[in-house]
Design a protein around this motif. Structure first.
Motif, short mmCIF file in Angstrom:
data_model
loop_
_atom_site.label_atom_id
_atom_site.label_comp_id
_atom_site.label_asym_id
_atom_site.label_seq_id
_atom_site.Cartn_x
_atom_site.Cartn_y
_atom_site.Cartn_z
N TYR A 190 43.56 35.17 48.00
CA TYR A 190 43.22 35.72 46.68
C TYR A 190 41.71 35.82 46.50
CZ TYR A 190 42.79 35.94 41.57
OH TYR A 190 42.46 36.30 40.29
N ARG A 191 41.29 36.95 45.93
CA ARG A 191 39.90 37.15 45.53
C ARG A 191 39.92 37.87 44.19
NH1 ARG A 191 36.03 39.04 50.48
NH2 ARG A 191 36.60 37.39 51.93
N GLN A 192 38.99 37.49 43.32
CA GLN A 192 38.91 38.14 42.02
C GLN A 192 37.48 38.66 41.83
OE1 GLN A 192 39.26 40.09 39.23
NE2 GLN A 192 41.21 39.02 39.35
N ALA A 193 37.35 39.99 41.78
CA ALA A 193 36.03 40.61 41.67
C ALA A 193 35.48 40.61 40.24
CB ALA A 193 36.10 42.05 42.19
N LYS A 194 36.35 40.51 39.25
CA LYS A 194 35.90 40.62 37.85
C LYS A 194 35.43 39.27 37.30
CE LYS A 194 39.08 44.36 36.77
NZ LYS A 194 40.22 44.76 35.92
N PRO A 195 34.14 39.16 36.95
CA PRO A 195 33.62 37.90 36.43
C PRO A 195 34.34 37.42 35.18
CG PRO A 195 31.81 39.42 36.88
CD PRO A 195 33.10 40.17 37.08
N GLU A 196 34.72 38.34 34.30
CA GLU A 196 35.38 37.93 33.06
C GLU A 196 36.77 37.35 33.33
OE1 GLU A 196 35.99 42.36 33.69
OE2 GLU A 196 34.28 41.03 33.75
N THR A 197 37.46 37.86 34.33
CA THR A 197 38.77 37.31 34.70
C THR A 197 38.60 35.92 35.31
OG1 THR A 197 39.69 39.51 35.02
CG2 THR A 197 40.86 37.69 36.09
N ARG A 198 37.63 35.78 36.20
CA ARG A 198 37.36 34.46 36.79
C ARG A 198 37.02 33.45 35.70
NH1 ARG A 198 34.07 37.57 40.28
NH2 ARG A 198 32.20 36.55 39.46
N ALA A 199 36.19 33.85 34.75
CA ALA A 199 35.78 32.95 33.66
C ALA A 199 36.98 32.49 32.83
CB ALA A 199 34.74 33.63 32.78
N MET A 200 37.91 33.39 32.56
CA MET A 200 39.08 33.02 31.76
C MET A 200 39.99 32.06 32.54
SD MET A 200 40.10 36.34 29.47
CE MET A 200 39.90 37.61 30.71
N ILE A 201 40.15 32.30 33.84
CA ILE A 201 40.99 31.41 34.65
C ILE A 201 40.33 30.03 34.74
CG2 ILE A 201 41.84 30.97 37.00
CD1 ILE A 201 42.29 34.05 37.21
N ILE A 202 39.02 29.99 34.94
CA ILE A 202 38.31 28.71 35.02
C ILE A 202 38.40 27.97 33.69
CG2 ILE A 202 36.02 27.65 35.30
CD1 ILE A 202 35.50 29.98 37.39
N ALA A 203 38.24 28.68 32.59
CA ALA A 203 38.36 28.03 31.27
C ALA A 203 39.75 27.42 31.11
CB ALA A 203 38.09 29.05 30.16
N TYR A 204 40.77 28.10 31.57
CA TYR A 204 42.13 27.56 31.51
C TYR A 204 42.25 26.30 32.37
CZ TYR A 204 47.09 26.95 32.38
OH TYR A 204 48.34 26.41 32.53
N LEU A 205 41.70 26.35 33.59
CA LEU A 205 41.77 25.18 34.46
C LEU A 205 41.07 23.97 33.82
CD1 LEU A 205 41.15 26.85 37.94
CD2 LEU A 205 43.31 25.96 37.03
#
Length: 106
Positions: A87-102
């Motif tokens: 898995y790789r996620q290019a979109k910074p906003e998507t990464r930020a939302m997943i990290i906030a959830y974690l």
């Protein structure tokens, strides 16, 4: 009648859509292809009970934080050579939302 505006996905929804096939968010479900991500923020890389990590994790000497998780989700093999996460996620906003959830899981 117009359709209601689409609600953007939140971190939990994004996790479920993009990560939950391989990862759980609790310690009671069986281990999947990847380790449980329950309390991953602040955990030493490669140190989840009950999960056998790839060889690259044996050399990982860091604790998961926002910056490391962001780099990991961008390009896992660059962070830990020899890792097998595809898995790789290019979109910074998507990464930020997943990290906030974690972070909510801590």
């Amino acid at each position: 009648m117009p359709l209601p505006a689409a609600k953007p996905p939140d971190g939990a929804t994004l996790f479920k859509q993009q990560c939950a096939t391989c990862h759980t968010t609790n310690m009671s479900d069986a281990v999947r292809q990847g380790p449980s991500l329950y309390k991953v923020v602040g955990r030493h890389a490669g140190k989840a009970d009950g999960f056998k990590y790839s060889a690259g994790f044996g050399k990982a000497d860091f604790v998961w934080d926002d910056a490391r998780l962001d780099a990991w989700l961008t390009n896992p093999q660059e962070v830990i050579p020899g890792s097998v996460m595809a898995y790789r996620q290019a979109k910074p906003e998507t990464r930020a939302m997943i990290i906030a959830y974690l972070k909510e899981l801590n």
